[in-house]
Scaffold this active site. Structure first.
Site, mmCIF file in Angstrom:
data_model
loop_
_atom_site.group_PDB
_atom_site.id
_atom_site.type_symbol
_atom_site.label_atom_id
_atom_site.label_comp_id
_atom_site.label_asym_id
_atom_site.label_seq_id
_atom_site.Cartn_x
_atom_site.Cartn_y
_atom_site.Cartn_z
ATOM 1 C CG ASP A 444 -2.294 0.597 0.944
ATOM 2 O OD1 ASP A 444 -2.428 1.302 0.020
ATOM 3 O OD2 ASP A 444 -3.257 0.232 1.726
ATOM 4 C CG ASP A 509 -9.542 2.019 -1.088
ATOM 5 O OD1 ASP A 509 -8.931 0.806 -1.136
ATOM 6 O OD2 ASP A 509 -9.167 2.620 -0.150
HETATM 7 C C1 DGJ Z 1 -6.176 1.635 1.702
HETATM 8 C C2 DGJ Z 1 -6.352 0.211 0.659
HETATM 9 O O1 DGJ Z 1 -6.743 0.634 -0.371
HETATM 10 C C3 DGJ Z 1 -7.327 -0.589 1.292
HETATM 11 O O2 DGJ Z 1 -7.746 -1.646 0.662
HETATM 12 C C4 DGJ Z 1 -6.641 -0.987 2.838
HETATM 13 O O3 DGJ Z 1 -5.827 -1.781 2.501
HETATM 14 C C5 DGJ Z 1 -6.537 0.400 3.606
HETATM 15 N N1 DGJ Z 1 -5.576 1.129 2.787
HETATM 16 C C6 DGJ Z 1 -5.774 -0.201 4.864
HETATM 17 O O4 DGJ Z 1 -5.276 0.577 5.432
#
Ligand code: DGJ
Length: 711
Positions: A444, A509
């Site tokens: 991430d 997301d």
């Molecule tokens: C952002 C990501 O896009 C999500 O899928 C998740 O992993 C969160 N971060 C976790 O903090």
């Protein structure tokens, strides 16, 4: 080699006139100019091509024909974006390169330019892949000190290409297309976020106005780079229009000493005479050279438990996942020291024993015991001030010392160009991968880089990006089977630089299928479906609050690298049955979906109704998705893209995920028949006349399977 260098593949041609000194000229980039029998133009044909392509000498302009060289500079009278800019203490700003060497082998053209003014030796490499994608990269080696301000790889466009398509967006609305008309001047897209970002240009396409998915001539560029970047389409009154781009450098970011080298990112150029689908097919073919095992069905824990990690709860989730048919479980954010919410812990990559008293072993063993792979979330480039890392090593935090500027999601950035910080991250991740036999990392990156300077004040996105690449490359070297996902808040780092060393992206997301239909449709303009993480979420989307039908969510998530992002232990038995049927459908169609050609119909109701699919020579799976209602009563006849008009087909509706609700007295008659079994239809009827579609309610999808009729 003669006067011309010619690179050709898959119907694309690129021709350079090496005799156009001092710097060779691009004579052609576009449709392959093969002779009638498919053989390449010979030297006399190419000489004729160059002759008839040479424009007039204009009034009030330099007294030579204006063409586009491989390295346009003011020395040629080029008033547009130059190939390079830079200086040595304020001088040597007007390069005068000249060709000193060249070679052509295996569809690879190498041109070496020497420049007495700047003291640079520039090696330009063009390579035509069998997909027809042309890569271009420059390497600059200094003989004296020199500061590089910018380098852009530029290729000429024909003057008929004036309609630009690129992308913008924000968190949860990534890859939002925008079309503009190119006038005189530059259409420029820049990223200064230390990554491409959610609003990344992504792919700059310029075409003959009116191009769609199935038709039209288009030229496109992707800059395969995960740091700051710049795209430009530019047209001036007297010189050929150009498409180009490269890394966006901050003042002083690249200062070469004698013998130092600066390499540009690879710019990837592709042409298509078959619209955006033809273009996508080229990008997909390029990326499919990297052979990947079948993409396992994923369960990601984020939306199921967020930070509430608990062995029993997660084990029950894994049990439910295994029953549904999941093949890989990914433990998301929340497993490491102090990470009970998003204000603390980033940087302390050791298991939090307050929630995992026996480490991750019991959970990893449980997951693997159920026959599934295990993945783990990291955000290696980030740090919370509330972490041991920040307390012990404030010097590892990128930015003005002691004044790191405003936090974003409570976090700051680790200076990866600091060898100690880099080594700490490598060791931390490497140890965990080895200890737990981790199969997959979700990598991430949840903030933009602002004031990204090292503690001596030097801009550092360039070095940060290279250090990131080195970190991933070293991990992959140590763990060759380890797979990695590029996440970046969902869709924030989607580029072929990161994908050269990772295996998929988390596209967004947003799991709301209404938004996802569009996000996936446009992410697939560059990436094949198997690289696009597409998970089914719960009824109520956590990012839009919209409630959607399960069959629509499932049909949407099918067309990618599929996964589940919800609490299966809270699902009803009917929901579990539906998810199980979907998992089986994913596995049934995975070979097709992850190798076939992506096709999208051009519909007058674009935005309200999507029709897309993936086809091979033998079969196809299509999805009719009603995004919103339409003023039109009928959905009318939709022509099935990509099939052959000369063949016969059978089609049927797949009701495995449940049937969509429709708003009509009676569906078209073929629908009733196709729900019962196969309906035989000649290819020409499907391709040229089209199939009358039922009127779906908004937020509904219909799956249509097509196979070649061999009877
Ligand atoms: C952002 C990501 O896009 C999500 O899928 C998740 O992993 C969160 N971060 C976790 O903090």
């Amino acid at each position: 080699m003669g006067r011309f260098a010619q690179l050709r593949a898959a119907g694309t041609g690129f021709v350079v006139d090496l005799a156009a000194l001092p710097v060779p000229v691009v004579v052609h980039w576009g449709r392959d100019l093969a002779g009638v029998d498919g053989t390449e133009l010979d030297e006399s044909g190419l000489a004729a091509l160059a002759l008839v392509g040479e424009p007039a000498v204009l009034n009030n302009s330099v007294d030579v024909p204006r063409r586009c060289s491989v390295w346009p500079t003011e020395a040629e009278g080029w008033a547009g974006t130059p190939a390079m800019a830079g200086h040595r203490d304020g001088v040597a700003t007007t390069p005068r390169p000249r060709l000193v060497e060249h070679s052509l082998t295996d569809n690879r053209l190498v041109l070496v330019l020497a420049d007495a003014i700047t003291g640079l030796r520039i090696t330009l490499t063009y390579e035509m892949d069998s997909s027809g994608v042309l890569s271009a990269q420059a390497a600059l080696v200094a003989s004296e000190s020199y500061e590089v301000a910018s380098v852009s790889t530029l290729l000429p466009l024909p003057s008929r290409a004036v309609e630009v398509l690129d992308f913008t967006g924000k968190w949860c609305r990534e890859r939002s297309p925008q079309r503009t008309r190119l006038g005189h001047g530059a259409h420029v897209r820049e990223s200064r976020r230390g990554k491409p970002g959610q609003d990344s240009a992504f792919l700059m396409t310029v075409g003959v106005p009116g191009y769609g998915f199935g038709d039209g001539e288009v030229w496109a560029l992707h800059v395969a780079w995960s740091g700051d970047q710049r795209y430009v389409a530019e047209q001036l009154p007297e010189t050929p229009p150009v498409l180009g781009g490269g890394e966006l450098l901050r003042p002083g970011e690249v200062r070469l000493g004698p013998g130092d080298r600066y390499e540009t990112p690879i710019s990837l150029f592709a042409w298509s005479g078959e619209g955006l689908d033809g273009l996508a097919a080229r990008w997909h073919a390029l990326q499919r050279k990297k052979v990947r095992p079948p993409r396992p069905l994923v369960l990601n824990t984020w939306e199921a438990v967020y930070f509430n990690h608990d062995l029993d709860r997660l084990s029950a989730l894994a049990d439910a996942a295994a029953k549904v048919g999941v093949e890989r479980v990914v433990l998301d954010d929340g497993w490491f020291r102090g990470r009970r919410d998003d204000t603390a812990g980033l940087g302390d990559w050791q298991v939090d024993t307050t929630v995992w008293p026996h480490g991750l072993t019991p959970f990893v063993d449980h997951v693997k015991g159920l026959g599934m792979q295990f993945g783990l979330w990291f955000e290696p480039e980030m740090v919370n001030l509330d972490s041991d890392l920040a307390r012990q090593h404030p010097e590892w935090i990128l930015g003005v010392p002691g004044e790191p500027g405003p936090p974003s999601r409570n976090q700051y950035v680790v200076d990866l160009s600091n060898p100690d910080a880099w080594a700490y991250l490598l060791t931390s991740i490497d140890d965990l991968v080895s200890q737990y036999g981790i199969d997959y990392l979700k990598w991430d990156h949840n903030r933009d880089l602002h004031e990204a300077v090292t503690h001596d004040g030097r801009p550092s996105v360039h070095n940060q990006t290279l250090a990131l690449y080195r970190l991933i490359d070293e991990l992959r070297r140590r763990h060759p089977d380890l797979e990695i996902e590029s996440c970046a808040s969902g869709g924030g780092r989607v580029d072929l630089g990161i994908l050269a060393r990772t295996d998929r992206v988390w596209a967004s997301d947003c799991n709301d299928p209404v938004e996802r239909q569009s996000i996936q449709r446009w992410t697939a303009q560059l990436l094949p479906p198997e690289l696009i993480g597409s998970h089914v979420g719960p009824e109520r989307s956590h990012t839009t609050s919209r409630r959607t039908e399960v069959s629509f969510r499932l049909a949407t998530a099918l067309f990618g690298h599929a996964g589940i992002e919800q609490d299966l232990t809270a699902c009803s038995p009917e929901e579990i049955d539906r998810l199980t049927a979907w998992a089986a459908l994913y596995k049934e169609f995975r070979p097709l979906l992850h190798s076939g050609r992506v096709v999208r119909a051009d519909l007058p109701d674009d935005g309200g109704l999507f029709f897309h699919g993936v086809i091979s020579n033998e079969q196809g799976l299509f999805c009719l998705a009603r995004i919103s209602t339409s003023a039109a009563g009928q959905s009318w006849r939709v022509r099935l893209p990509g099939l052959s008009r000369g063949r016969d087909y059978r089609l049927r509706i797949r009701g495995d995920l449940g049937l969509p609700s429709m708003r009509q007295v009676r569906a078209p008659e073929w629908v009733t028949a196709a729900l019962d079994g196969w309906v035989r239809v000649p290819g020409a009827a499907l391709v040229d006349a089209g199939v009358a579609m039922p009127t779906l309610d908004p937020g509904q999808a219909l799956l249509l399977e097509v196979i070649v009729d061999r009877a």
